[in-house]
Design a protein around this motif. Structure first.
Motif, PDB file in Angstrom:
ATOM      1  N   LEU A   1       0.833  -1.203   0.000  1.00 50.11           N
ATOM      2  CA  LEU A   1       0.000   0.000   0.000  1.00 50.11           C
ATOM      3  C   LEU A   1       0.866   1.252   0.000  1.00 50.11           C
ATOM      4  N   LYS A   2       1.905   1.262   0.821  1.00 48.22           N
ATOM      5  CA  LYS A   2       2.799   2.422   0.876  1.00 48.22           C
ATOM      6  C   LYS A   2       3.496   2.662  -0.460  1.00 48.22           C
ATOM      7  N   GLU A   3       3.749   1.590  -1.182  1.00 50.75           N
ATOM      8  CA  GLU A   3       4.432   1.700  -2.472  1.00 50.75           C
ATOM      9  C   GLU A   3       3.488   2.102  -3.598  1.00 50.75           C
ATOM     10  N   GLY A   4       2.201   2.229  -3.285  1.00 51.32           N
ATOM     11  CA  GLY A   4       1.238   2.601  -4.312  1.00 51.32           C
ATOM     12  C   GLY A   4       0.809   1.442  -5.190  1.00 51.32           C
ATOM     13  N   ARG A   5       1.086   0.231  -4.776  1.00 50.35           N
ATOM     14  CA  ARG A   5       0.687  -0.956  -5.546  1.00 50.35           C
ATOM     15  C   ARG A   5      -0.654  -1.430  -4.982  1.00 50.35           C
ATOM     16  N   TYR A   6      -1.692  -0.710  -5.366  1.00 56.95           N
ATOM     17  CA  TYR A   6      -2.972  -0.840  -4.679  1.00 56.95           C
ATOM     18  C   TYR A   6      -3.671  -2.174  -4.938  1.00 56.95           C
ATOM     19  N   GLU A   7      -3.599  -2.680  -6.142  1.00 53.58           N
ATOM     20  CA  GLU A   7      -4.255  -3.957  -6.417  1.00 53.58           C
ATOM     21  C   GLU A   7      -3.590  -5.087  -5.635  1.00 53.58           C
ATOM     22  N   GLN A   8      -2.250  -5.075  -5.609  1.00 56.38           N
ATOM     23  CA  GLN A   8      -1.541  -6.105  -4.854  1.00 56.38           C
ATOM     24  C   GLN A   8      -1.797  -5.961  -3.357  1.00 56.38           C
ATOM     25  N   ALA A   9      -1.834  -4.712  -2.886  1.00 55.94           N
ATOM     26  CA  ALA A   9      -2.125  -4.479  -1.468  1.00 55.94           C
ATOM     27  C   ALA A   9      -3.531  -4.968  -1.131  1.00 55.94           C
ATOM     28  N   ARG A  10      -4.466  -4.703  -2.027  1.00 60.36           N
ATOM     29  CA  ARG A  10      -5.847  -5.150  -1.811  1.00 60.36           C
ATOM     30  C   ARG A  10      -5.905  -6.667  -1.663  1.00 60.36           C
ATOM     31  N   ALA A  11      -5.219  -7.351  -2.557  1.00 63.14           N
ATOM     32  CA  ALA A  11      -5.188  -8.814  -2.474  1.00 63.14           C
ATOM     33  C   ALA A  11      -4.539  -9.269  -1.173  1.00 63.14           C
ATOM     34  N   GLY A  12      -3.504  -8.542  -0.741  1.00 64.14           N
ATOM     35  CA  GLY A  12      -2.828  -8.897   0.500  1.00 64.14           C
ATOM     36  C   GLY A  12      -3.722  -8.743   1.716  1.00 64.14           C
ATOM     37  N   PHE A  13      -4.462  -7.646   1.786  1.00 61.92           N
ATOM     38  CA  PHE A  13      -5.358  -7.442   2.926  1.00 61.92           C
ATOM     39  C   PHE A  13      -6.519  -8.434   2.905  1.00 61.92           C
ATOM     40  N   GLU A  14      -7.021  -8.741   1.722  1.00 62.64           N
ATOM     41  CA  GLU A  14      -8.092  -9.737   1.626  1.00 62.64           C
ATOM     42  C   GLU A  14      -7.595 -11.105   2.089  1.00 62.64           C
ATOM     43  N   LYS A  15      -6.372 -11.436   1.718  1.00 59.05           N
ATOM     44  CA  LYS A  15      -5.780 -12.706   2.142  1.00 59.05           C
ATOM     45  C   LYS A  15      -5.605 -12.725   3.664  1.00 59.05           C
ATOM     46  N   PHE A  16      -5.143 -11.611   4.209  1.00 59.26           N
ATOM     47  CA  PHE A  16      -4.958 -11.525   5.660  1.00 59.26           C
ATOM     48  C   PHE A  16      -6.287 -11.730   6.384  1.00 59.26           C
ATOM     49  N   LEU A  17      -7.331 -11.062   5.922  1.00 59.73           N
ATOM     50  CA  LEU A  17      -8.636 -11.168   6.576  1.00 59.73           C
ATOM     51  C   LEU A  17      -9.209 -12.576   6.466  1.00 59.73           C
ATOM     52  N   ALA A  18      -8.926 -13.239   5.346  1.00 57.88           N
ATOM     53  CA  ALA A  18      -9.412 -14.612   5.182  1.00 57.88           C
ATOM     54  C   ALA A  18      -8.674 -15.574   6.114  1.00 57.88           C
ATOM     55  N   GLU A  19      -7.384 -15.332   6.318  1.00 63.11           N
ATOM     56  CA  GLU A  19      -6.574 -16.246   7.127  1.00 63.11           C
ATOM     57  C   GLU A  19      -6.620 -15.922   8.613  1.00 63.11           C
ATOM     58  N   TYR A  20      -6.813 -14.636   8.953  1.00 61.27           N
ATOM     59  CA  TYR A  20      -6.774 -14.224  10.362  1.00 61.27           C
ATOM     60  C   TYR A  20      -7.981 -13.338  10.697  1.00 61.27           C
TER      61      TYR A  20
END
Length: 253
Positions: free
Chosen positions: A139-158
């Motif tokens: 997210l800080k790097e401005g890679r919003y689609e990848q960040a979105r996928a990362g947060f969705e993965k985090f919420l699914a796992e934790y």
């Protein structure tokens, strides 16, 4: 022998008729010329009207473009400020006998200097925080689609993580900063509804108001922003909510 009688020109019926026809023709030509001038004047008036309309459209487009640029700049400044705040106030990730590593990446104090020493979390805790941090870095790097996928993965796992509320909020930011306001609104509203104890609750409520504003839902936007003022009057979110309400009032919305 008798001579032929000559008719004076002024009395010659044929000549008189020709003269009348010539006069009528000239009148018709003058009328035609006048009609052409009238039509030309009308065309000029139409063109001038169209030019005025085009100029008005250009001014409107310029205003809308400048407004969009201002809103986008405000959005980027807002997310940058919030990212810096989170980096500076987040809890540490791991600690050894001598040092503690700050969650935002900053160095912690050692036990010898009297600074906080945090026990190293278990394997699950380390993986959980690493997953969150990876998405946050994107997210800080401005890679919003990848960040979105990362947060969705985090919420699914934790889903029960203490950082779930933060993750849901930043998921909303990945939509908001790319002007996908419908999706952003849904994400921020979920952060409000599912994580009422999260420290990001004031910010999530604020962004609900912002999204409503961008979607033209001004009554709902005002209600959300007023909720921030009422529930969190001393927060930064409340100050920003007040500024947006003032802006809406100046805009007549």
């Amino acid at each position: 022998m008798g001579g032929c009688v000559t008719t004076p020109p002024s009395e010659d019926p044929v000549l008189i008729k020709l003269t009348e026809m010539d006069d009528r023709l000239r009148k018709v030509e003058r009328l035609a010329d006048n009609q052409s001038l009238v039509e030309l004047a009308g065309q000029i008036a139409d063109i001038q009207s169209e030019i005025r309309e085009i100029r008005g459209d250009v001014e409107t487009l310029r205003y809308e473009t400048e407004g969009a640029a201002t809103r986008q700049r405000d959005q980027y400044l807002d997310i940058d400020r919030r990212l810096q705040t989170l980096e500076g106030t987040a809890p540490p990730v791991t600690a050894s006998a001598g040092t503690a590593s700050g969650f935002g990446g900053g160095p912690g104090a050692s036990a010898a200097t009297g600074g906080p020493v945090v026990a190293a979390p278990g394997a699950g805790g380390a993986a959980e925080r690493a997953s969150y941090q990876a998405a946050f870095d994107l997210l800080k790097e401005g890679r919003y689609e990848q960040a979105r996928a990362g947060f969705e993965k985090f919420l699914a796992e934790y889903p029960g993580s203490d950082l779930a509320g933060h993750s849901q909020y930043w998921l909303g930011e990945t939509y908001y900063v790319t002007q996908k306001y419908d999706q952003a609104l849904a994400a921020f509203q979920k952060a409000v509804n599912q994580y009422p104890q999260s420290r990001k609750l004031p910010d999530a409520l604020l962004k609900v108001g912002y999204c409503r504003y961008e979607l033209g839902q001004y009554v709902e936007a005002r209600a959300a922003l007023n909720t921030v003022l009422e529930r969190f009057p001393e927060s930064t979110a409340a100050r920003l909510a007040g500024q947006r309400l003032d802006r809406m009032q100046s805009e007549g919305r």
